[in-house]
Design a protein around this motif. Structure first.
Motif, mmCIF file in Angstrom:
data_model
loop_
_atom_site.group_PDB
_atom_site.id
_atom_site.type_symbol
_atom_site.label_atom_id
_atom_site.label_comp_id
_atom_site.label_asym_id
_atom_site.label_seq_id
_atom_site.Cartn_x
_atom_site.Cartn_y
_atom_site.Cartn_z
ATOM 1 N N GLY A 1 0.823 -1.211 0.000
ATOM 2 C CA GLY A 1 0.000 0.000 0.000
ATOM 3 C C GLY A 1 0.855 1.257 0.000
ATOM 4 N N GLY B 1 0.072 4.419 0.230
ATOM 5 C CA GLY B 1 -0.544 5.633 0.761
ATOM 6 C C GLY B 1 0.511 6.375 1.566
ATOM 7 N N HIS C 1 0.843 6.519 4.717
ATOM 8 C CA HIS C 1 1.338 5.689 5.827
ATOM 9 C C HIS C 1 2.416 4.714 5.345
ATOM 10 C CE1 HIS C 1 -2.228 6.192 8.827
ATOM 11 N NE2 HIS C 1 -2.116 7.254 8.085
ATOM 12 N N GLY C 2 2.141 4.006 4.235
ATOM 13 C CA GLY C 2 3.072 2.998 3.735
ATOM 14 C C GLY C 2 4.355 3.641 3.222
ATOM 15 N N ILE D 1 4.562 -1.746 -2.455
ATOM 16 C CA ILE D 1 3.785 -2.329 -3.553
ATOM 17 C C ILE D 1 2.381 -1.748 -3.545
ATOM 18 C CG2 ILE D 1 2.927 -4.488 -4.543
ATOM 19 C CD1 ILE D 1 5.260 -5.885 -3.208
ATOM 20 N N GLY E 1 -2.693 0.458 -7.389
ATOM 21 C CA GLY E 1 -3.036 1.532 -8.327
ATOM 22 C C GLY E 1 -1.855 2.474 -8.489
ATOM 23 N N ARG F 1 -7.752 11.343 -1.020
ATOM 24 C CA ARG F 1 -9.199 11.538 -1.042
ATOM 25 C C ARG F 1 -9.743 12.204 0.214
ATOM 26 N NH1 ARG F 1 -11.552 7.824 -4.816
ATOM 27 N NH2 ARG F 1 -9.870 6.830 -5.914
ATOM 28 N N ASN F 2 -8.873 12.529 1.156
ATOM 29 C CA ASN F 2 -9.397 12.965 2.453
ATOM 30 C C ASN F 2 -9.470 14.477 2.563
ATOM 31 O OD1 ASN F 2 -7.109 13.919 4.597
ATOM 32 N ND2 ASN F 2 -6.269 12.633 2.990
ATOM 33 N N THR G 1 -8.113 16.286 4.915
ATOM 34 C CA THR G 1 -6.810 16.738 5.448
ATOM 35 C C THR G 1 -6.861 17.433 6.812
ATOM 36 O OG1 THR G 1 -6.665 18.939 4.412
ATOM 37 C CG2 THR G 1 -6.001 17.064 3.064
ATOM 38 N N ILE G 2 -7.831 17.093 7.616
ATOM 39 C CA ILE G 2 -7.874 17.717 8.942
ATOM 40 C C ILE G 2 -6.831 17.060 9.848
ATOM 41 C CG2 ILE G 2 -9.271 18.147 11.001
ATOM 42 C CD1 ILE G 2 -11.724 18.219 9.147
ATOM 43 N N HIS H 1 -8.720 -1.901 2.373
ATOM 44 C CA HIS H 1 -8.558 -3.294 1.936
ATOM 45 C C HIS H 1 -7.750 -4.142 2.917
ATOM 46 C CE1 HIS H 1 -10.040 -1.610 -1.800
ATOM 47 N NE2 HIS H 1 -10.290 -2.831 -2.196
ATOM 48 N N ILE I 1 -6.560 -8.295 2.739
ATOM 49 C CA ILE I 1 -5.170 -8.744 2.655
ATOM 50 C C ILE I 1 -4.800 -9.628 3.854
ATOM 51 C CG2 ILE I 1 -2.772 -7.941 2.653
ATOM 52 C CD1 ILE I 1 -3.764 -5.595 0.931
ATOM 53 N N VAL J 1 -13.009 3.430 3.970
ATOM 54 C CA VAL J 1 -12.327 3.532 5.258
ATOM 55 C C VAL J 1 -12.549 2.264 6.083
ATOM 56 C CG1 VAL J 1 -12.382 6.043 5.304
ATOM 57 C CG2 VAL J 1 -14.279 4.783 6.311
ATOM 58 N N GLY K 1 -7.279 8.977 9.697
ATOM 59 C CA GLY K 1 -5.861 8.641 9.777
ATOM 60 C C GLY K 1 -4.918 9.541 9.014
ATOM 61 N N PHE K 2 -5.435 10.502 8.254
ATOM 62 C CA PHE K 2 -4.500 11.370 7.526
ATOM 63 C C PHE K 2 -3.610 12.121 8.506
ATOM 64 C CE2 PHE K 2 -3.329 15.504 5.689
ATOM 65 C CZ PHE K 2 -2.562 15.060 4.635
ATOM 66 N N LYS K 3 -4.222 12.648 9.561
ATOM 67 C CA LYS K 3 -3.493 13.417 10.571
ATOM 68 C C LYS K 3 -2.355 12.615 11.179
ATOM 69 C CE LYS K 3 -7.285 13.729 13.113
ATOM 70 N NZ LYS K 3 -8.181 12.816 12.372
HETATM 71 C C1 FAD Z 1 -13.503 11.339 2.247
HETATM 72 C C2 FAD Z 1 -12.483 11.116 3.333
HETATM 73 C C3 FAD Z 1 -12.187 12.146 4.227
HETATM 74 C C4 FAD Z 1 -11.245 11.967 5.238
HETATM 75 N N1 FAD Z 1 -10.928 13.021 6.024
HETATM 76 C C5 FAD Z 1 -9.924 12.909 6.930
HETATM 77 C C6 FAD Z 1 -9.501 14.050 7.665
HETATM 78 O O1 FAD Z 1 -10.009 15.164 7.500
HETATM 79 N N2 FAD Z 1 -8.504 13.891 8.593
HETATM 80 C C7 FAD Z 1 -7.912 12.682 8.787
HETATM 81 O O2 FAD Z 1 -7.038 12.598 9.639
HETATM 82 N N3 FAD Z 1 -8.274 11.580 8.071
HETATM 83 C C8 FAD Z 1 -9.263 11.672 7.148
HETATM 84 N N4 FAD Z 1 -9.630 10.572 6.409
HETATM 85 C C9 FAD Z 1 -8.985 9.275 6.655
HETATM 86 C C10 FAD Z 1 -7.619 9.191 5.976
HETATM 87 O O3 FAD Z 1 -7.752 9.525 4.609
HETATM 88 C C11 FAD Z 1 -7.026 7.794 6.086
HETATM 89 O O4 FAD Z 1 -7.122 7.297 7.405
HETATM 90 C C12 FAD Z 1 -5.553 7.805 5.703
HETATM 91 O O5 FAD Z 1 -5.329 8.584 4.556
HETATM 92 C C13 FAD Z 1 -5.079 6.406 5.471
HETATM 93 O O6 FAD Z 1 -3.800 6.446 4.893
HETATM 94 P P1 FAD Z 1 -3.138 5.159 4.328
HETATM 95 O O7 FAD Z 1 -1.848 5.558 3.761
HETATM 96 O O8 FAD Z 1 -3.163 4.102 5.370
HETATM 97 O O9 FAD Z 1 -4.203 4.652 3.234
HETATM 98 P P2 FAD Z 1 -4.354 4.847 1.660
HETATM 99 O O10 FAD Z 1 -3.893 6.172 1.199
HETATM 100 O O11 FAD Z 1 -5.743 4.446 1.328
HETATM 101 O O12 FAD Z 1 -3.324 3.793 1.121
HETATM 102 C C14 FAD Z 1 -3.583 2.408 1.060
HETATM 103 C C15 FAD Z 1 -3.140 1.923 -0.288
HETATM 104 O O13 FAD Z 1 -3.187 0.499 -0.321
HETATM 105 C C16 FAD Z 1 -3.446 0.135 -1.644
HETATM 106 N N5 FAD Z 1 -3.891 -1.263 -1.715
HETATM 107 C C17 FAD Z 1 -5.069 -1.780 -1.303
HETATM 108 N N6 FAD Z 1 -5.129 -3.090 -1.574
HETATM 109 C C18 FAD Z 1 -3.946 -3.422 -2.159
HETATM 110 C C19 FAD Z 1 -3.402 -4.636 -2.681
HETATM 111 N N7 FAD Z 1 -4.094 -5.793 -2.657
HETATM 112 N N8 FAD Z 1 -2.158 -4.600 -3.211
HETATM 113 C C20 FAD Z 1 -1.452 -3.447 -3.275
HETATM 114 N N9 FAD Z 1 -1.915 -2.277 -2.791
HETATM 115 C C21 FAD Z 1 -3.149 -2.261 -2.250
HETATM 116 C C22 FAD Z 1 -4.507 1.130 -2.082
HETATM 117 O O14 FAD Z 1 -4.607 1.217 -3.481
HETATM 118 C C23 FAD Z 1 -4.033 2.412 -1.418
HETATM 119 O O15 FAD Z 1 -3.294 3.238 -2.282
HETATM 120 C C24 FAD Z 1 -10.595 10.707 5.389
HETATM 121 C C25 FAD Z 1 -10.893 9.664 4.503
HETATM 122 C C26 FAD Z 1 -11.816 9.859 3.468
HETATM 123 C C27 FAD Z 1 -12.099 8.729 2.524
#
Ligand code: FAD
Ligand code: ZN
Lengths: 417, 101
Positions: A39, A41, A43-44, A63, A66, A75-76, A78-79, A241, A245, A341, A369-371
């Motif tokens: 992932g 994102g 975090h990863g 890995i 997308g 997509r968040n 950004t708070i 997801h 996984i 989420v 989790g963005f924060k």
């Molecule tokens: C509309 C919205 C508003 C939000 N607002 C806020 C906010 O204001 N403040 C805040 O703190 N948080 C907010 N959040 C939550 C925040 O966006 C997430 O908690 C945080 O971004 C998660 O980060 P991540 O890197 O873990 O996930 P992601 O950015 O989702 O990264 C996970 C990645 O894993 C990949 N993946 C999935 N399955 C597989 C697979 N089988 N193989 C390879 N890759 C895979 C995905 O494609 C994705 O790119 C919001 C979320 C949404 C949807």
């Protein structure tokens, strides 16, 4: 990699900005790695960066099925804030907030972290009591959070209506001044660029389809759409997801995945100086540097991976926005979108080891989790490098759902956060 | 000239209530979580693992999902459904107590 500086900007400008090198290579998988992150994102990518930077583990692959940053990171709304109720939460989220502070300098990439303040509106007696309890608990943990009267709230955010005739009148607000926003994409790009410069491979368009385990049960690598990739250390950071996984490794997780939506308005001149959240009427808003009002809506009621939500959820949020900010009643909305989420029963993340040797997880950040992006990346890297959790993420183990030692921010906040 | 149906109808789920035998808009319904999770008759006899599984572990599949809905602004009754969580398409809805589809 060219360092960004006033000088390099000027020098490249002379050539019409045509000679910038690519910011990170689009890597192809190697046969094996010392660590794999699933992932790309924030975090990863953050975890990969800190593995390389702090622990010297540079033979790392991230890995991504997308494109990097295409999940919830991109997509968040950004708070960013850290004024959570429980001690464990205050430590976790404030760890991240402290890292946001120096992040642009550390990554040499402008994450546009802006401490414009996050104000949470209180609309009823319960809100007032609950927010004051948060403020006291935060103070004990050294986390800033202060009480504002309705008039002070209006002074801090002039578009706010504090009319006592409102359906949900504003009785006051809790303000975290260190809270604010950052530019979602640049966080992913900044970590990607800095990690790649340290030797990390970022492999996009490559979905993990299986986790291979040896006779002793330990992980041996991942099956992907681009073949098998070996590693004895795998960190899963796949947001919505994650449970899919973890099931590939034979683990059932206490997670449910829901669509969460956001929307933006047409861009207008600067009018909205801070972030305002109202849990009771369910609306969140800030203004981006481009001028759009960025509005967060709620989750759909049902489990889904469709990455789009229902329109009535958005309508509900806009009704609340029009109520609290009558000035915006005639704004046009430009775009809506959804992310998936991963929500835990106590609304706190799971970040640590798993019962499978060599498999680590960072998930369950749900709607908020963005924060935590820099903090989660840092702590996942620590946990993977040392094969034990850092004291900050130790309470966020999977076992808490068996022992009952929950970190119940769900009960504390009772809403998306 | 016939008027077009309002946009929102397309943007939310249509759910067939097996009691009313009618497809109605999602806002008439309340989602009630994964279906066919049997409440244990005597929790005190269960291990912590089993209790955790009952309380917290959900299948959360990407694909076929068995779930409960309640026609809260209609007949008021609970029923079960099979829906694909990747497309949100309903495969079937059936009355509570009927075997898993
Ligand atoms: C509309 C919205 C508003 C939000 N607002 C806020 C906010 O204001 N403040 C805040 O703190 N948080 C907010 N959040 C939550 C925040 O966006 C997430 O908690 C945080 O971004 C998660 O980060 P991540 O890197 O873990 O996930 P992601 O950015 O989702 O990264 C996970 C990645 O894993 C990949 N993946 C999935 N399955 C597989 C697979 N089988 N193989 C390879 N890759 C895979 C995905 O494609 C994705 O790119 C919001 C979320 C949404 C949807
Ligand atoms: Zn009915």
């Amino acid at each position: 990699m060219t360092r960004f500086s006033a000088f390099s900007l000027f020098a490249k400008a002379l050539g019409g900005h045509q000679s910038w090198p690519e910011q990170w290579p689009d890597a192809s998988p190697k046969p094996d790695y010392d660590a794999i992150i699933v992932g790309a994102g924030g975090h990863g990518l953050g975890a990969a960066y800190y593995l390389a930077k702090k622990y010297g583990i540079t033979k790392v692959a991230v890995i991504e099925k997308g494109w990097l940053g295409g999940g919830n990171t991109g997509r968040n709304t950004t708070i960013i804030r850290s004024n959570y109720l429980y001690d464990e939460s205050a430590h976790l989220y404030d760890h991240a907030l402290k890292l946001w502070d120096g992040l642009s300098q550390e990554l040499n990439y402008n994450t546009m972290y802006s401490k414009r303040g996050v104000m949470m509106l209180a609309h009823n007696v319960h809100d007032v009591q609950s927010f004051k309890r948060h403020i006291h608990a935060n103070r004990l943990n050294g986390v800033d959070n202060e009480w504002l009267s309705a008039e002070q709230a209006k002074e801090y955010c002039p578009p706010l209506s504090i009319s006592p005739d409102a359906r949900h009148p504003v009785l006051g607000a809790a303000l975290q001044r260190r809270g604010g926003t950052a530019r979602h994409d640049t966080v992913a790009w900044g970590y990607a660029r800095a990690a790649a410069a340290l030797g990390v491979d970022i492999i996009q368009n490559c979905a993990v389809t299986g986790i291979r385990r040896g006779a002793d049960g330990a992980v041996e690598g991942v099956e992907t759409t681009r073949g098998f990739i070996a590693s004895k250390r795998i960190g899963v950071s796949a947001a919505g997801h994650s449970s899919v996984i973890m099931q590939m490794a034979g683990l059932d997780f206490p997670l449910e995945s829901y669509p969460l939506q956001a929307l933006v308005s047409e861009p207008v001149k600067p009018v909205f100086p801070c972030v305002v959240m109202s849990n009771t009427v369910h609306a969140y808003m800030s203004q981006s540097d481009k001028g759009e009002l960025v509005i967060g809506a709620g989750t759909d009621q049902y489990v889904s991976y469709s990455q789009r939500g229902a329109l009535h959820i958005v309508e509900h949020t806009l009704a609340a926005i029009c109520e609290i900010f009558p000035i915006f009643r005639r704004m046009r909305m430009l775009r809506t979108w959804g992310g998936i989420v991963d929500v835990t029963p106590d609304r706190s993340p799971i970040l640590g080891k798993t019962p499978v040797k060599g498999l680590y997880v960072n998930c369950g950040w749900g709607t908020g989790g963005f924060k935590a992006t820099p903090g989660a990346g840092d702590l996942l890297a620590y946990t993977m490098a040392k094969d034990e959790p850092h004291p900050i993420n130790a309470p966020y183990n999977l076992d808490r759902f068996r022992t009952g030692r929950l970190i119940d921010e769900a009960a504390a906040a009772a809403v998306a956060h | 000239m016939r008027r077009q149906p309002p946009q929102w109808r397309i943007e939310m789920l249509l759910i067939h209530c097996p009691y009313c035998d009618e497809a109605r808009a999602e806002i008439e319904f309340a989602y009630a979580g994964e279906a066919h999770i049997v409440r244990p008759p005597d929790p005190s006899l269960m291990s912590d693992e089993e209790w955790q599984r009952y309380l917290f572990i959900r299948s959360n599949p990407r694909g076929r999902h068995h779930e409960r809905w309640r026609h809260i602004h209609g007949c008021g009754r609970f029923f079960n459904a099979v829906r694909d969580t990747a497309t949100d398409k309903f495969e079937a809805t059936y009355k509570a107590g009927e075997p898993r589809r």
